[in-house]
Each structure stands twice: as C-alpha cells, then as structure tokens.
Design a protein around this motif. Sequence first.
Motif, PDB file in Angstrom:
ATOM      1  N   SER A 146       0.839  -1.204   0.000  1.00 15.81           N
ATOM      2  CA  SER A 146       0.000   0.000   0.000  1.00 15.81           C
ATOM      3  C   SER A 146       0.871   1.249   0.000  1.00 15.81           C
ATOM      4  CB  SER A 146      -0.919   0.004   1.228  1.00 15.81           C
ATOM      5  OG  SER A 146      -0.145   0.117   2.400  1.00 15.81           O
ATOM      6  N   PHE A 147       0.342   2.311  -0.610  1.00 13.86           N
ATOM      7  CA  PHE A 147       1.033   3.591  -0.659  1.00 13.86           C
ATOM      8  C   PHE A 147       0.635   4.403   0.567  1.00 13.86           C
ATOM      9  CE2 PHE A 147       1.145   8.098  -1.907  1.00 13.86           C
ATOM     10  CZ  PHE A 147       2.492   8.204  -2.172  1.00 13.86           C
ATOM     11  N   ARG A 148       1.547   4.513   1.526  1.00 18.14           N
ATOM     12  CA  ARG A 148       1.291   5.283   2.743  1.00 18.14           C
ATOM     13  C   ARG A 148       2.538   6.104   3.068  1.00 18.14           C
ATOM     14  NH1 ARG A 148       0.218   2.251   7.598  1.00 18.14           N
ATOM     15  NH2 ARG A 148       1.838   0.924   6.820  1.00 18.14           N
ATOM     16  N   PRO A 149       2.668   7.306   2.499  1.00 18.05           N
ATOM     17  CA  PRO A 149       3.862   8.109   2.758  1.00 18.05           C
ATOM     18  C   PRO A 149       3.995   8.558   4.207  1.00 18.05           C
ATOM     19  CG  PRO A 149       2.302   9.333   1.409  1.00 18.05           C
ATOM     20  CD  PRO A 149       1.757   7.952   1.569  1.00 18.05           C
ATOM     21  N   GLU A 150       2.915   8.550   4.976  1.00 21.48           N
ATOM     22  CA  GLU A 150       2.995   8.981   6.370  1.00 21.48           C
ATOM     23  C   GLU A 150       3.832   8.032   7.231  1.00 21.48           C
ATOM     24  OE1 GLU A 150      -0.699   6.453   5.929  1.00 21.48           O
ATOM     25  OE2 GLU A 150       0.114   8.167   4.838  1.00 21.48           O
ATOM     26  N   ARG A 151       4.110   6.840   6.736  1.00 23.43           N
ATOM     27  CA  ARG A 151       4.935   5.903   7.517  1.00 23.43           C
ATOM     28  C   ARG A 151       6.368   6.392   7.670  1.00 23.43           C
ATOM     29  NH1 ARG A 151       4.926   0.631   3.857  1.00 23.43           N
ATOM     30  NH2 ARG A 151       3.179   1.653   2.900  1.00 23.43           N
ATOM     31  N   PHE A 152       6.792   7.340   6.811  1.00 21.73           N
ATOM     32  CA  PHE A 152       8.155   7.866   6.888  1.00 21.73           C
ATOM     33  C   PHE A 152       8.252   9.129   7.729  1.00 21.73           C
ATOM     34  CE2 PHE A 152       7.859   5.518   2.898  1.00 21.73           C
ATOM     35  CZ  PHE A 152       8.865   4.599   3.089  1.00 21.73           C
ATOM     36  N   GLU A 153       7.134   9.656   8.230  1.00 23.11           N
ATOM     37  CA  GLU A 153       7.160  10.874   9.033  1.00 23.11           C
ATOM     38  C   GLU A 153       7.662  10.575  10.431  1.00 23.11           C
ATOM     39  OE1 GLU A 153       3.179  12.342   8.926  1.00 23.11           O
ATOM     40  OE2 GLU A 153       3.346  13.007   6.853  1.00 23.11           O
ATOM     41  N   GLY A 154       8.456  11.490  10.958  1.00 24.89           N
ATOM     42  CA  GLY A 154       8.910  11.372  12.333  1.00 24.89           C
ATOM     43  C   GLY A 154      10.003  10.347  12.570  1.00 24.89           C
ATOM     44  N   LEU A 155      10.689   9.909  11.533  1.00 25.74           N
ATOM     45  CA  LEU A 155      11.790   8.961  11.721  1.00 25.74           C
ATOM     46  C   LEU A 155      12.975   9.681  12.350  1.00 25.74           C
ATOM     47  CD1 LEU A 155      11.747   6.975   8.384  1.00 25.74           C
ATOM     48  CD2 LEU A 155      10.747   6.344  10.553  1.00 25.74           C
ATOM     49  N   GLU A 156      13.615   9.047  13.308  1.00 27.06           N
ATOM     50  CA  GLU A 156      14.768   9.636  13.961  1.00 27.06           C
ATOM     51  C   GLU A 156      15.978   8.734  13.758  1.00 27.06           C
ATOM     52  OE1 GLU A 156      14.036  10.546  18.008  1.00 27.06           O
ATOM     53  OE2 GLU A 156      12.115  11.505  17.583  1.00 27.06           O
ATOM     54  N   GLY A 157      16.983   9.241  13.063  1.00 25.18           N
ATOM     55  CA  GLY A 157      18.226   8.496  12.856  1.00 25.18           C
ATOM     56  C   GLY A 157      17.998   7.204  12.106  1.00 25.18           C
ATOM     57  N   GLU A 158      18.818   6.223  12.426  1.00 25.57           N
ATOM     58  CA  GLU A 158      18.731   4.936  11.759  1.00 25.57           C
ATOM     59  C   GLU A 158      17.981   3.904  12.593  1.00 25.57           C
ATOM     60  OE1 GLU A 158      22.162   3.921   8.856  1.00 25.57           O
ATOM     61  OE2 GLU A 158      23.048   4.516  10.755  1.00 25.57           O
ATOM     62  N   VAL A 159      17.359   4.333  13.681  1.00 23.72           N
ATOM     63  CA  VAL A 159      16.666   3.386  14.543  1.00 23.72           C
ATOM     64  C   VAL A 159      15.528   2.703  13.802  1.00 23.72           C
ATOM     65  CG1 VAL A 159      15.336   3.157  16.655  1.00 23.72           C
ATOM     66  CG2 VAL A 159      17.310   4.684  16.595  1.00 23.72           C
ATOM     67  N   LYS A 160      14.731   3.460  13.030  1.00 24.49           N
ATOM     68  CA  LYS A 160      13.622   2.885  12.280  1.00 24.49           C
ATOM     69  C   LYS A 160      14.078   2.218  10.986  1.00 24.49           C
ATOM     70  CE  LYS A 160       9.405   3.441  12.430  1.00 24.49           C
ATOM     71  NZ  LYS A 160       8.321   2.574  12.750  1.00 24.49           N
ATOM     72  N   ALA A 161      15.347   2.377  10.620  1.00 24.47           N
ATOM     73  CA  ALA A 161      15.837   1.843   9.352  1.00 24.47           C
ATOM     74  C   ALA A 161      15.789   0.325   9.304  1.00 24.47           C
ATOM     75  CB  ALA A 161      17.266   2.323   9.087  1.00 24.47           C
ATOM     76  N   TYR A 162      15.702  -0.350  10.451  1.00 21.36           N
ATOM     77  CA  TYR A 162      15.622  -1.803  10.451  1.00 21.36           C
ATOM     78  C   TYR A 162      14.335  -2.289   9.799  1.00 21.36           C
ATOM     79  CZ  TYR A 162      19.651  -2.301  13.444  1.00 21.36           C
ATOM     80  OH  TYR A 162      20.935  -2.287  13.948  1.00 21.36           O
ATOM     81  N   ASN A 163      13.327  -1.439   9.681  1.00 27.16           N
ATOM     82  CA  ASN A 163      12.053  -1.843   9.089  1.00 27.16           C
ATOM     83  C   ASN A 163      12.057  -1.747   7.567  1.00 27.16           C
ATOM     84  OD1 ASN A 163      10.960  -2.320  11.607  1.00 27.16           O
ATOM     85  ND2 ASN A 163      10.199  -0.235  11.788  1.00 27.16           N
ATOM     86  N   PHE A 164      13.119  -1.223   6.968  1.00 30.10           N
ATOM     87  CA  PHE A 164      13.156  -1.011   5.525  1.00 30.10           C
ATOM     88  C   PHE A 164      14.318  -1.781   4.906  1.00 30.10           C
ATOM     89  CE2 PHE A 164      11.641   2.880   7.612  1.00 30.10           C
ATOM     90  CZ  PHE A 164      10.310   2.760   7.263  1.00 30.10           C
ATOM     91  N   ILE A 165      14.181  -2.122   3.639  1.00 31.09           N
ATOM     92  CA  ILE A 165      15.215  -2.862   2.918  1.00 31.09           C
ATOM     93  C   ILE A 165      15.844  -1.897   1.912  1.00 31.09           C
ATOM     94  CG2 ILE A 165      15.657  -4.842   1.438  1.00 31.09           C
ATOM     95  CD1 ILE A 165      13.084  -6.067   2.606  1.00 31.09           C
ATOM     96  N   PRO A 166      17.176  -1.724   1.911  1.00 32.62           N
ATOM     97  CA  PRO A 166      17.810  -0.700   1.079  1.00 32.62           C
ATOM     98  C   PRO A 166      17.502  -0.782  -0.410  1.00 32.62           C
ATOM     99  CG  PRO A 166      19.400  -1.668   2.569  1.00 32.62           C
ATOM    100  CD  PRO A 166      18.147  -2.447   2.716  1.00 32.62           C
ATOM    101  N   PHE A 167      17.483  -1.958  -1.003  1.00 34.79           N
ATOM    102  CA  PHE A 167      17.267  -2.069  -2.445  1.00 34.79           C
ATOM    103  C   PHE A 167      15.872  -2.578  -2.779  1.00 34.79           C
ATOM    104  CE2 PHE A 167      21.947  -2.447  -2.259  1.00 34.79           C
ATOM    105  CZ  PHE A 167      22.238  -1.335  -3.021  1.00 34.79           C
ATOM    106  N   GLY A 168      14.981  -2.623  -1.833  1.00 30.19           N
ATOM    107  CA  GLY A 168      13.631  -3.095  -2.093  1.00 30.19           C
ATOM    108  C   GLY A 168      13.575  -4.613  -2.134  1.00 30.19           C
ATOM    109  N   ARG A 169      12.404  -5.121  -2.463  1.00 32.67           N
ATOM    110  CA  ARG A 169      12.205  -6.564  -2.453  1.00 32.67           C
ATOM    111  C   ARG A 169      11.161  -6.919  -3.504  1.00 32.67           C
ATOM    112  NH1 ARG A 169      14.996 -10.578  -0.481  1.00 32.67           N
ATOM    113  NH2 ARG A 169      13.782 -12.195   0.470  1.00 32.67           N
ATOM    114  N   GLY A 170      11.267  -8.088  -4.085  1.00 29.92           N
ATOM    115  CA  GLY A 170      10.257  -8.574  -5.020  1.00 29.92           C
ATOM    116  C   GLY A 170      10.270  -7.841  -6.352  1.00 29.92           C
ATOM    117  N   ARG A 171       9.070  -7.617  -6.908  1.00 29.60           N
ATOM    118  CA  ARG A 171       8.959  -6.982  -8.223  1.00 29.60           C
ATOM    119  C   ARG A 171       9.492  -5.556  -8.239  1.00 29.60           C
ATOM    120  NH1 ARG A 171       3.410  -6.424 -10.238  1.00 29.60           N
ATOM    121  NH2 ARG A 171       3.018  -5.869  -8.085  1.00 29.60           N
TER     122      ARG A 171
END
Length: 96
Positions: free
Chosen positions: A13-38
Amino acid sequence: MLIVNAWSEDPESFRPERFEGLEGEVKAYNFIPFGRGRRSCPRAGLANRVMGLALATLIQSFEWERISEAEVDLTGGIGLTMPKVKPLEAMCKARE
C-alpha cells in the motif's frame, strides 16, 4: 545470512505517512535498502560489486595512517549500516 521481514510495514500500500517522524537509523531496520520482489532495484547486484571495487581502489591507490596512536575502537553502533560508536579518523596520501 540475513532474514528480513519484508511484510512488517504493509509494502503493497502507498502510505507516505509511515516515513514521518523517523529519527536516525533506529527505524531503518524496518526497511530494505534495495527493495524486495517486483519493485526491487534492478542494479542492486551491480551496486554491491562496484562498492567492493571502489574500496579496493581506495586501498590500492592511497597510503593510510591513523591520526592518533590510540587503538581503533571497533565497537559497533545501532543502525542498518553498522556504524562505529566512535568514527575512524584516518589520513591518506597518494601512492607514487
């Protein structure tokens, strides 16, 4: 081996609000640098190879020295890219 939960943040789903309020690299564990799948980056393999070549070129082309005589602190910090707690400071000089 790294096993990542790619479905933890509902990637379909397209939800740009999930990136609001990120502090440093603490939340970075939830994302994959090069994406995944298609939607993954088509040149992720090339990027990984070029990084190795760039590092090898820097090591081959320069003479590296520590700035201080203290031992290098290899303690890892928190983050996706494994940053050091105390950054390494080095001086380089071009080889002849």
